[in-house]
Design a protein around this motif. Sequence first.
Motif, PDB file in Angstrom:
ATOM      1  N   GLN A 129       0.820  -1.207   0.000  1.00 43.47           N
ATOM      2  CA  GLN A 129       0.000   0.000   0.000  1.00 43.47           C
ATOM      3  C   GLN A 129       0.858   1.263   0.000  1.00 43.47           C
ATOM      4  O   GLN A 129       0.371   2.345  -0.300  1.00 43.47           O
ATOM      5  N   ASP A 130       2.143   1.128   0.308  1.00 43.93           N
ATOM      6  CA  ASP A 130       3.037   2.282   0.400  1.00 43.93           C
ATOM      7  C   ASP A 130       4.020   2.403  -0.760  1.00 43.93           C
ATOM      8  O   ASP A 130       4.599   3.472  -0.953  1.00 43.93           O
ATOM      9  N   TYR A 131       4.255   1.330  -1.492  1.00 46.17           N
ATOM     10  CA  TYR A 131       5.282   1.322  -2.540  1.00 46.17           C
ATOM     11  C   TYR A 131       4.718   0.830  -3.860  1.00 46.17           C
ATOM     12  O   TYR A 131       3.892  -0.071  -3.888  1.00 46.17           O
ATOM     13  N   TRP A 132       5.201   1.399  -4.916  1.00 43.70           N
ATOM     14  CA  TRP A 132       4.853   0.962  -6.260  1.00 43.70           C
ATOM     15  C   TRP A 132       6.074   0.239  -6.820  1.00 43.70           C
ATOM     16  O   TRP A 132       7.117   0.841  -7.047  1.00 43.70           O
ATOM     17  N   VAL A 133       5.955  -1.064  -7.016  1.00 37.82           N
ATOM     18  CA  VAL A 133       7.032  -1.867  -7.583  1.00 37.82           C
ATOM     19  C   VAL A 133       6.586  -2.284  -8.973  1.00 37.82           C
ATOM     20  O   VAL A 133       5.531  -2.902  -9.141  1.00 37.82           O
ATOM     21  N   ASP A 134       7.377  -1.920  -9.970  1.00 43.22           N
ATOM     22  CA  ASP A 134       6.992  -2.190 -11.355  1.00 43.22           C
ATOM     23  C   ASP A 134       8.250  -2.248 -12.202  1.00 43.22           C
ATOM     24  O   ASP A 134       9.357  -2.070 -11.696  1.00 43.22           O
ATOM     25  N   THR A 135       8.066  -2.433 -13.478  1.00 43.69           N
ATOM     26  CA  THR A 135       9.206  -2.443 -14.386  1.00 43.69           C
ATOM     27  C   THR A 135       9.659  -1.014 -14.662  1.00 43.69           C
ATOM     28  O   THR A 135       8.878  -0.059 -14.549  1.00 43.69           O
ATOM     29  N   PHE A 136      10.915  -0.876 -15.044  1.00 44.70           N
ATOM     30  CA  PHE A 136      11.461   0.428 -15.430  1.00 44.70           C
ATOM     31  C   PHE A 136      10.629   1.011 -16.565  1.00 44.70           C
ATOM     32  O   PHE A 136      10.296   2.200 -16.557  1.00 44.70           O
ATOM     33  N   TYR A 137      10.266   0.178 -17.517  1.00 49.93           N
ATOM     34  CA  TYR A 137       9.465   0.612 -18.673  1.00 49.93           C
ATOM     35  C   TYR A 137       8.135   1.222 -18.218  1.00 49.93           C
ATOM     36  O   TYR A 137       7.766   2.316 -18.648  1.00 49.93           O
ATOM     37  N   ASN A 138       7.406   0.533 -17.359  1.00 48.96           N
ATOM     38  CA  ASN A 138       6.100   1.029 -16.913  1.00 48.96           C
ATOM     39  C   ASN A 138       6.218   2.318 -16.108  1.00 48.96           C
ATOM     40  O   ASN A 138       5.405   3.237 -16.272  1.00 48.96           O
ATOM     41  N   ILE A 139       7.219   2.406 -15.268  1.00 48.24           N
ATOM     42  CA  ILE A 139       7.388   3.605 -14.451  1.00 48.24           C
ATOM     43  C   ILE A 139       7.775   4.800 -15.315  1.00 48.24           C
ATOM     44  O   ILE A 139       7.228   5.891 -15.156  1.00 48.24           O
ATOM     45  N   THR A 140       8.709   4.609 -16.247  1.00 47.77           N
ATOM     46  CA  THR A 140       9.102   5.729 -17.096  1.00 47.77           C
ATOM     47  C   THR A 140       7.969   6.154 -18.022  1.00 47.77           C
ATOM     48  O   THR A 140       7.820   7.343 -18.310  1.00 47.77           O
ATOM     49  N   ASN A 141       7.162   5.217 -18.483  1.00 53.05           N
ATOM     50  CA  ASN A 141       5.998   5.593 -19.296  1.00 53.05           C
ATOM     51  C   ASN A 141       4.999   6.402 -18.485  1.00 53.05           C
ATOM     52  O   ASN A 141       4.411   7.364 -18.987  1.00 53.05           O
ATOM     53  N   TYR A 142       4.798   6.050 -17.241  1.00 60.09           N
ATOM     54  CA  TYR A 142       3.903   6.793 -16.367  1.00 60.09           C
ATOM     55  C   TYR A 142       4.424   8.228 -16.186  1.00 60.09           C
ATOM     56  O   TYR A 142       3.673   9.194 -16.310  1.00 60.09           O
TER      57      TYR A 142
END
Length: 51
Positions: free
Chosen positions: A29-42
């Motif tokens: 609930q406190d952290y967003w863990v994702d791929t580098f691709y998804n985070i940079t697109n966001y």
Amino acid sequence: MFHSVGGGYLNVSTESLQELLIYPKAHEQDYWVDTFYNITNYIKKILDKTE
């Protein structure tokens, strides 16, 4: 962001990475863990809205 898990430049062992990921998994609930691709697109979408 991690590179070379299991071998390579600035090695991080698979076991160390698995151990490290216990904390964010326990606090999803406190952290967003994702791929580098998804985070940079966001981030790009957010920045595109501000232009």
